[in-house]
Design a protein around this motif. Sequence first.
Motif, PDB file in Angstrom:
ATOM      1  N   PRO A 162       1.086  -1.146   0.183  1.00 37.48           N
ATOM      2  CA  PRO A 162       0.222   0.141   0.561  1.00 37.48           C
ATOM      3  C   PRO A 162       1.042   1.051  -0.269  1.00 37.48           C
ATOM      4  N   GLY A 163       0.146   2.489  -1.009  1.00 44.43           N
ATOM      5  CA  GLY A 163       0.936   3.555  -0.752  1.00 44.43           C
ATOM      6  C   GLY A 163       2.703   3.797  -1.275  1.00 44.43           C
ATOM      7  N   ARG A 164       3.410   2.128  -2.423  1.00 44.14           N
ATOM      8  CA  ARG A 164       4.533   2.310  -2.953  1.00 44.14           C
ATOM      9  C   ARG A 164       4.022   2.195  -4.379  1.00 44.14           C
ATOM     10  N   VAL A 165       4.741   2.264  -5.492  1.00 42.97           N
ATOM     11  CA  VAL A 165       4.685   1.940  -6.400  1.00 42.97           C
ATOM     12  C   VAL A 165       5.127   1.160  -6.788  1.00 42.97           C
ATOM     13  N   LEU A 166       6.277  -0.095  -6.669  1.00 41.91           N
ATOM     14  CA  LEU A 166       6.515  -1.080  -7.205  1.00 41.91           C
ATOM     15  C   LEU A 166       6.165  -1.932  -5.710  1.00 41.91           C
ATOM     16  N   PRO A 167       6.095  -2.653  -6.517  1.00 34.62           N
ATOM     17  CA  PRO A 167       5.643  -4.553  -5.769  1.00 34.62           C
ATOM     18  C   PRO A 167       7.128  -5.430  -5.109  1.00 34.62           C
ATOM     19  N   ARG A 168       6.281  -6.245  -4.257  1.00 37.88           N
ATOM     20  CA  ARG A 168       7.704  -6.246  -3.660  1.00 37.88           C
ATOM     21  C   ARG A 168       7.725  -7.932  -3.672  1.00 37.88           C
ATOM     22  N   PRO A 169       8.527  -8.421  -4.058  1.00 46.69           N
ATOM     23  CA  PRO A 169       8.688 -10.074  -4.533  1.00 46.69           C
ATOM     24  C   PRO A 169       8.946 -10.691  -2.610  1.00 46.69           C
ATOM     25  N   MET A 170       8.310 -12.016  -2.840  1.00 44.44           N
ATOM     26  CA  MET A 170       7.997 -13.042  -1.302  1.00 44.44           C
ATOM     27  C   MET A 170       7.854 -14.384  -1.389  1.00 44.44           C
ATOM     28  N   SER A 171       8.498 -14.607  -0.909  1.00 42.80           N
ATOM     29  CA  SER A 171       8.845 -16.190  -1.049  1.00 42.80           C
ATOM     30  C   SER A 171       6.864 -16.805  -0.350  1.00 42.80           C
ATOM     31  N   LEU A 172       6.448 -17.194  -0.969  1.00 41.89           N
ATOM     32  CA  LEU A 172       5.082 -18.687   0.172  1.00 41.89           C
ATOM     33  C   LEU A 172       6.075 -19.261   1.296  1.00 41.89           C
ATOM     34  N   CYS A 173       5.289 -18.860   2.307  1.00 38.49           N
ATOM     35  CA  CYS A 173       6.089 -19.340   3.457  1.00 38.49           C
ATOM     36  C   CYS A 173       5.183 -20.837   3.379  1.00 38.49           C
ATOM     37  N   LEU A 174       3.897 -20.534   3.524  1.00 43.34           N
ATOM     38  CA  LEU A 174       3.151 -21.761   4.039  1.00 43.34           C
ATOM     39  C   LEU A 174       2.205 -21.427   3.045  1.00 43.34           C
ATOM     40  N   ALA A 175       0.472 -22.269   2.597  1.00 42.70           N
ATOM     41  CA  ALA A 175       0.009 -22.723   1.644  1.00 42.70           C
ATOM     42  C   ALA A 175      -1.488 -23.212   2.496  1.00 42.70           C
ATOM     43  N   PRO A 176      -1.718 -23.338   3.666  1.00 45.15           N
ATOM     44  CA  PRO A 176      -2.952 -23.918   4.561  1.00 45.15           C
ATOM     45  C   PRO A 176      -4.170 -24.316   3.245  1.00 45.15           C
ATOM     46  N   ALA A 177      -5.075 -24.480   3.966  1.00 45.34           N
ATOM     47  CA  ALA A 177      -5.725 -24.510   2.948  1.00 45.34           C
ATOM     48  C   ALA A 177      -6.979 -23.346   2.404  1.00 45.34           C
ATOM     49  N   GLY A 178      -6.653 -22.570   1.171  1.00 44.70           N
ATOM     50  CA  GLY A 178      -7.758 -21.615   1.225  1.00 44.70           C
ATOM     51  C   GLY A 178      -6.960 -20.463   1.587  1.00 44.70           C
ATOM     52  N   GLU A 179      -5.329 -20.480   1.698  1.00 45.54           N
ATOM     53  CA  GLU A 179      -4.725 -19.299   2.283  1.00 45.54           C
ATOM     54  C   GLU A 179      -3.046 -19.572   1.332  1.00 45.54           C
ATOM     55  N   LEU A 180      -2.982 -18.413   1.581  1.00 39.02           N
ATOM     56  CA  LEU A 180      -1.152 -17.696   1.360  1.00 39.02           C
ATOM     57  C   LEU A 180      -0.962 -17.300   2.027  1.00 39.02           C
ATOM     58  N   ALA A 181       0.362 -17.686   3.053  1.00 35.86           N
ATOM     59  CA  ALA A 181       0.981 -17.401   4.267  1.00 35.86           C
ATOM     60  C   ALA A 181       2.643 -16.573   3.545  1.00 35.86           C
ATOM     61  N   PHE A 182       3.143 -15.295   4.086  1.00 37.22           N
ATOM     62  CA  PHE A 182       4.129 -14.529   3.941  1.00 37.22           C
ATOM     63  C   PHE A 182       4.985 -13.921   5.009  1.00 37.22           C
ATOM     64  N   LEU A 183       6.118 -14.518   5.104  1.00 36.38           N
ATOM     65  CA  LEU A 183       6.920 -14.352   6.062  1.00 36.38           C
ATOM     66  C   LEU A 183       7.748 -13.099   5.322  1.00 36.38           C
ATOM     67  N   ILE A 184       7.636 -12.125   6.688  1.00 34.59           N
ATOM     68  CA  ILE A 184       8.076 -10.145   5.710  1.00 34.59           C
ATOM     69  C   ILE A 184       9.057  -9.579   7.114  1.00 34.59           C
TER      70      ILE A 184
END
Length: 233
Positions: free
Chosen positions: A41-63
């Motif tokens: 939010p509020g930034r021009v460029l997106p940030r690359p993030m490795s996927l940390c967890l993938a529980p059912a129906g979700e994605l989680a990122f460690l930042i």
Amino acid sequence: MRQDVVCVQATEVLGPYTLLRVTRGSLDPGVPGQFFMLEAPGRVLPRPMSLCLAPAGELAFLIDPIGPGTRALCALEPGDELAVLGPLGNGFDLEVGRPLLVGGGIGIAPLPYLSEALGAPPALLGFRSERHAEAAALVPNAEVVLEPTYVTEALPADPGDVLACGPEPMLAALRALAPDAQLAWEAPMACGYGACYGCVVEVDGALKRLCIEGPVLRPLQQTVTRSGSAAAA
């Protein structure tokens, strides 16, 4: 690769890091080691993030909130919307006989999902402090070392099939000890799919885009002269 606007489910604090959980929407979690572009939010460029967890129906990122973009992502609240693109890049080859996961600092980000895919093999994780090491709870069967001890000092004489992600000095040292290791390298990324050339590194005299040919490089690809993994941007 798809882009979707997903909804923040929760944020969890793990030492200095934040685990950002979002709805999966139409996104496929992909292969461990691949990454997603998150529009901070509020930034021009997106940030690359490795996927940390993938529980059912979700994605989680460690930042790790080290800059304005990552701090904005960590400040998201449940119900906020977030544009996400992915999965992108090349992940780890899972056809290994004796996997050993090795991670350093925020470089452990892709290892929980990788561990799940490989059936929770042994892991060796290095951190700056006990506070940083709170994130080790995400990786089962992990041995943890703290500075001034490094993971390379704790690496067994016969480590098996090393799959690693972490800071460049750690990866360079691992290459010397385990030449066949699969290593997830880091580089700045503005687009994530090869258009901006922001993640170009020199490999054996040839320029390669880590977002296309990485971030996980196989043994024959790893003569890298400039790098930075998608995990920590």
